[in-house]
Design a protein around this motif. Structure first.
Motif, mmCIF file in Angstrom:
data_model
loop_
_atom_site.group_PDB
_atom_site.id
_atom_site.type_symbol
_atom_site.label_atom_id
_atom_site.label_comp_id
_atom_site.label_asym_id
_atom_site.label_seq_id
_atom_site.Cartn_x
_atom_site.Cartn_y
_atom_site.Cartn_z
ATOM 1 N N SER A 29 0.803 -0.926 -0.594
ATOM 2 C CA SER A 29 -0.228 0.078 -0.190
ATOM 3 C C SER A 29 0.975 1.569 -0.233
ATOM 4 N N VAL A 30 1.732 1.372 1.022
ATOM 5 C CA VAL A 30 2.892 2.331 0.614
ATOM 6 C C VAL A 30 3.411 2.245 -0.676
ATOM 7 N N ILE A 31 3.837 1.835 -0.724
ATOM 8 C CA ILE A 31 4.368 1.238 -2.359
ATOM 9 C C ILE A 31 3.502 2.153 -3.653
ATOM 10 N N ALA A 32 1.780 1.755 -3.289
ATOM 11 C CA ALA A 32 1.318 2.243 -4.209
ATOM 12 C C ALA A 32 1.334 2.983 -4.355
ATOM 13 N N ILE A 33 1.255 4.562 -2.968
ATOM 14 C CA ILE A 33 0.440 5.783 -2.306
ATOM 15 C C ILE A 33 1.763 6.581 -2.709
ATOM 16 N N VAL A 34 3.311 6.470 -2.661
ATOM 17 C CA VAL A 34 4.171 6.442 -2.848
ATOM 18 C C VAL A 34 4.657 6.345 -4.508
ATOM 19 N N LEU A 35 4.241 6.042 -5.206
ATOM 20 C CA LEU A 35 4.438 5.910 -6.291
ATOM 21 C C LEU A 35 3.086 6.500 -7.668
ATOM 22 N N GLY A 36 1.514 6.875 -6.820
ATOM 23 C CA GLY A 36 1.060 7.775 -6.623
ATOM 24 C C GLY A 36 1.012 8.759 -7.414
#
Length: 64
Positions: A29-36
């Motif tokens: 989730s953190v990776i997805a948020i940062v990439l977003g």
């Protein structure tokens, strides 16, 4: 950032966000948020917001 790089970031972010529902919810989730958030600097704003929102939802589901 180029448009193609933004597309790759958003699709990787969305995939990470969906995987977060099944495996490693916090990290994915953190990776997805940062990439977003990084992808917001490209032209794919709507898809990047989708990656961020799906990542946040996965975090909320994990902590509930």
């Amino acid at each position: 950032m180029s448009n193609q790089a933004g597309q790759w970031l958003v699709w990787i972010g969305i995939i990470c966000a969906v995987v977060a529902f099944f495996w490693q919810p916090v990290w994915m989730s953190v990776i997805a948020i940062v990439l977003g958030m990084i992808g917001l600097f490209s032209g794919q704003k709507n898809l990047n917001w989708a990656a961020i929102i799906i990542g946040v939802i996965a975090l909320i589901v994990y902590y509930i």
